[in-house]
Scaffold this motif. Structure first.
Motif, PDB file in Angstrom:
ATOM      1  N   GLY A   6       0.821  -1.203   0.000  1.00 27.72           N
ATOM      2  CA  GLY A   6       0.000   0.000   0.000  1.00 27.72           C
ATOM      3  C   GLY A   6       0.855   1.253   0.000  1.00 27.72           C
ATOM      4  N   LEU A   7       1.920   1.220   0.786  1.00 21.31           N
ATOM      5  CA  LEU A   7       2.829   2.356   0.847  1.00 21.31           C
ATOM      6  C   LEU A   7       3.534   2.561  -0.492  1.00 21.31           C
ATOM      7  N   ALA A   8       3.969   1.461  -1.101  1.00 23.10           N
ATOM      8  CA  ALA A   8       4.658   1.548  -2.387  1.00 23.10           C
ATOM      9  C   ALA A   8       3.746   2.124  -3.460  1.00 23.10           C
ATOM     10  N   SER A   9       2.478   1.696  -3.472  1.00 21.94           N
ATOM     11  CA  SER A   9       1.570   2.207  -4.497  1.00 21.94           C
ATOM     12  C   SER A   9       1.268   3.688  -4.264  1.00 21.94           C
ATOM     13  N   ARG A  10       1.158   4.089  -2.980  1.00 21.10           N
ATOM     14  CA  ARG A  10       0.931   5.515  -2.703  1.00 21.10           C
ATOM     15  C   ARG A  10       2.129   6.363  -3.114  1.00 21.10           C
ATOM     16  N   LEU A  11       3.333   5.875  -2.856  1.00 20.09           N
ATOM     17  CA  LEU A  11       4.535   6.605  -3.255  1.00 20.09           C
ATOM     18  C   LEU A  11       4.643   6.719  -4.769  1.00 20.09           C
ATOM     19  N   LEU A  12       4.271   5.645  -5.470  1.00 16.65           N
ATOM     20  CA  LEU A  12       4.301   5.657  -6.925  1.00 16.65           C
ATOM     21  C   LEU A  12       3.300   6.662  -7.478  1.00 16.65           C
ATOM     22  N   ARG A  13       2.089   6.706  -6.878  1.00 13.07           N
ATOM     23  CA  ARG A  13       1.082   7.687  -7.301  1.00 13.07           C
ATOM     24  C   ARG A  13       1.575   9.107  -7.060  1.00 13.07           C
ATOM     25  N   LEU A  14       2.241   9.316  -5.926  1.00 12.66           N
ATOM     26  CA  LEU A  14       2.756  10.645  -5.590  1.00 12.66           C
ATOM     27  C   LEU A  14       3.845  11.073  -6.578  1.00 12.66           C
ATOM     28  N   ALA A  15       4.694  10.112  -6.968  1.00 10.12           N
ATOM     29  CA  ALA A  15       5.770  10.418  -7.910  1.00 10.12           C
ATOM     30  C   ALA A  15       5.225  10.763  -9.297  1.00 10.12           C
ATOM     31  N   ARG A  16       4.101  10.157  -9.659  1.00  6.57           N
ATOM     32  CA  ARG A  16       3.521  10.407 -10.986  1.00  6.57           C
ATOM     33  C   ARG A  16       2.599  11.624 -11.009  1.00  6.57           C
ATOM     34  N   ALA A  17       2.274  12.156  -9.852  1.00  5.04           N
ATOM     35  CA  ALA A  17       1.328  13.276  -9.771  1.00  5.04           C
ATOM     36  C   ALA A  17       1.933  14.520 -10.422  1.00  5.04           C
ATOM     37  N   PRO A  18       1.102  15.346 -11.046  1.00 10.46           N
ATOM     38  CA  PRO A  18       1.625  16.575 -11.634  1.00 10.46           C
ATOM     39  C   PRO A  18       2.094  17.537 -10.540  1.00 10.46           C
ATOM     40  N   GLU A  19       2.987  18.419 -10.906  1.00 10.68           N
ATOM     41  CA  GLU A  19       3.553  19.371  -9.947  1.00 10.68           C
ATOM     42  C   GLU A  19       2.468  20.343  -9.480  1.00 10.68           C
ATOM     43  N   SER A  20       2.454  20.633  -8.194  1.00 14.40           N
ATOM     44  CA  SER A  20       1.451  21.553  -7.651  1.00 14.40           C
ATOM     45  C   SER A  20       1.778  22.990  -8.050  1.00 14.40           C
TER      46      SER A  20
END
Length: 94
Positions: A6-20
């Motif tokens: 779960g942590l790995a998938s959340r980190l991966l989603r965060l890394a792919r998220a567009p810049e704020s």
């Protein structure tokens, strides 16, 4: 083991998220700060830089400007302190 996945998938989603928007502004703001600081010949500290940016219509908080100046090593020039009593060899022994 499920927690680690779960942590790995959340980190991966965060890394792919567009810049704020704030992160993008934080990348652009140090250039504006350096420009204002350079125009003042290095004399302006964070309060004056903040006021100058605000007068130009740039929206950034006072503490944010101070933090970015600290991170990038931009600071006001200070006068060198001279001793008021002359040489230490001429002082009376204590």
């Amino acid at each position: 083991m499920r927690g680690a996945q779960g942590l790995a998938s959340r980190l991966l989603r965060l890394a792919r998220a567009p810049e704020s928007r704030r992160a993008a502004a934080n990348r652009a703001l140090p250039g504006e700060i350096r420009r204002v600081h350079h125009c003042s010949r290095g004399r302006y500290g964070s309060p004056r830089v903040h006021a100058a940016l605000r007068a130009e219509g740039v929206r950034a908080g006072r503490h944010r400007v101070a933090d970015l100046m600290r991170r990038h090593g931009t600071g006001a020039r200070t006068k060198t302190r001279t001793g008021c009593c002359g040489s230490t060899s001429r002082r009376a022994p204590t």
